[in-house]
Write an enzyme that holds these catalytic residues in place. Structure first.
Site: not given
Ligand code: BES
Ligand code: ZN
Ligand code: ZN
Length: 486
Positions: A260, A334
């Site tokens: 990230k 997931r």
């Molecule tokens: N933990 C994050 C989602 C999240 C985002 C939680 C903001 C709380 C606040 C999750 O693991 C993630 O990074 N999801 C990705 C999925 C994508 C790669 C398909 C996302 O939402 O960008």
């Molecule tokens: Zn994530």
């Protein structure tokens, strides 16, 4: 009653505030001029507005805080009004956070069990502060609810149980990931299980590998802190149904090798909010004793890009045998939930509810105060939205459109963990999870990415940081299953 401050409530009247239930004695002690004084100070009675005024020598408290409750009913509140009482009590208590105020009396609406419980819970939640890392932390003021009815003690006891559960979630979420990682989280769960009389099973990294939990292992393998899977159980001798709660427990989400950006990582200690909510819900359920069996799964892992980390394009095998091509290591929630759902499904429960800070797309779709409910059963989905509303939490129904499923087809494995198409990302994540729920088991998925962590200014009973969102809904779901309502 002597106190450093006393809180009363005022409703919105015709131009000037009107005393709400509980305030009459305070007004009488002052000789009856309270609403005129408050009006002169600019009070309107609007919900969550706090106006402070002098208590004076005729009252046993030197300071009065009058909180507006809008047009909420004084007595027998419905769920919407109960939530207003909670928020207003919380806002009033928060406004009194000061080292000089050690005792607070609550002369707030508490004329029946429902309003007494709502007022007490809101006040307790509003008094929260997280001081673990402060060298000059202070203990919160002692709160006393002024309520004379014979229902009051029970109402306050119920509020205490719920406040303890919400506080537990907030504390776990706010704890730094250097202190809260899978091993320490599992140890905390074990302590709570012992104190609450819950059944406990903890799988360490060796047991997870041997048991075929490829999702939890894969996500955890880039961290020096190995993963865990915790199973908690509450059973009741008269239960006829079993409900499973499974909560995403990523103690820190760096994204893994699909790293990230720095800003997006700052709040990612919140990525175990689902697991914390499940643990706390089991604690509250054990304390209140509904006639239902409840199992809680906490898949716990730290998603880090260490040299052992899984690579985009790795193929892993989920519990039960489904293979997944990991195209994006940041879609890790997931993967650990897939193991938990497949394991839970093997127990043939009546209902499975998972809860997860799963997607940024949830925040884009519904914002930071409303969470999403998806399900393989429309009645369950709508029943959970209704349970949430009765518990005072905002959840909204979302679909699982079949046409998005093919985006998860993989060129090499049974499934890919992300679709090429980003649109509808919250729903695609729900469709991925659905693949791991056996036919015939009613399942719902709560995406709580936005509401779990609050980065703005505090409001109502909600502080900065971990909010404790969804615990109250999970407890309500257990009660509704026990009552045959779900
Ligand atoms: N933990 C994050 C989602 C999240 C985002 C939680 C903001 C709380 C606040 C999750 O693991 C993630 O990074 N999801 C990705 C999925 C994508 C790669 C398909 C996302 O939402 O960008
Ligand atoms: Zn994530
Ligand atoms: Zn995550």
């Amino acid at each position: 009653m002597p106190a450093d401050a006393i809180i009363i409530a005022v409703r919105q009247g015709d131009g000037s505030p009107v005393l709400a239930a509980g305030a009459a004695d305070v007004d009488a002690a002052l000789g009856g001029g309270l609403t005129r004084t408050l009006a002169a100070l600019g009070a309107t009675g609007q919900a969550e507005e706090v106006t402070k005024t002098l208590g004076g020598s005729s009252l046993a408290a030197p300071l009065i805080a009058a909180v507006g409750i809008g047009n909420a009913a004084d007595h027998d509140p419905g769920s919407a009004d109960a939530e207003i009482l909670r928020r207003c009590a919380g806002a009033a208590v928060r406004s009194l956070a000061s080292p000089a105020i050690r005792t607070v009396a609550l002369a707030l609406p508490a004329g029946d069990a429902a309003s007494a419980e709502a007022t007490a819970l809101g006040a307790l939640l509003g008094s929260y502060s997280f001081d673990r890392y402060r060298s000059n932390g202070q203990t919160p003021a002692e709160l006393t609810l002024i309520a004379s009815g014979d229902y009051a003690a029970d109402a306050v006891a119920r509020a205490d149980i719920m406040a303890d559960a919400v506080t537990l979630v907030r504390d776990l979420v706010n704890t730094s990931p250097s202190h809260l990682y899978p091993e320490t989280f599992a140890a905390e769960a074990a302590t709570i299980a012992a104190a609450s009389g819950l059944g406990l099973e903890v799988l360490d990294e060796v047991a997870l590998s041997a048991g075929g939990y490829g999702g939890i292992r894969g996500v955890g393998q880039g961290s020096v802190h190995p993963p865990r899977l915790v199973r908690l159980s509450y059973s009741h001798p008269e239960a006829s149904k079993t409900v499973v709660f499974a909560g995403k427990g990523i103690t820190f989400d760096s994204g893994g090798l699909s790293l990230k950006p720095a800003k997006a990582m700052e709040a990612m200690k919140c990525d175990m909010s689902g697991a914390a909510a499940v643990l706390a819900a089991l604690q509250a359920i054990a304390a209140t004793g509904p006639a239902v069996n409840v199992v809680g799964y906490l898949p716990l892992a730290e998603n880090m890009p260490g040299s052992g980390a899984q690579r985009p394009s790795d193929v892993i095998t989920i519990y039960g045998g489904t293979t997944v091509e990991v195209l994006n290591t940041d879609a890790e929630g997931r993967l650990i939930l897939a193991d938990a759902l497949a394991r839970a499904g093997s127990e043939a429960p009546d209902i499975i509810v998972d809860i997860a800070t799963l997607t940024g797309a949830q925040v884009i779709a519904l914002g930071r105060r409303v969470s999403a409910v998806m399900a393989n059963d429309d009645a369950l989905r709508d029943g959970i939205v209704d349970a949430a509303s009765r518990a005072g939490e905002a959840m909204w129904p979302m679909p699982l459109p079949d046409e998005l499923r093919k985006g998860l087809d993989s060129k090499v494995a049974d499934l890919a963990n992300v679709a090429a198409e980003r649109d509808g990302g919250m729903l695609t994540a729900g469709l991925f999870l659905r693949e791991f729920v056996p036919d015939g088991v009613r399942w719902a998925h709560l995406d709580v990415a936005g509401p779990s962590f609050h980065e703005g200014e505090p409001y109502g009973y909600t502080p900065k940081g971990g909010t404790g969102f969804a615990v109250r809904t999970l407890v309500q779901i257990a009660r509704d299953v026990a009552d045959g309502r779900l």
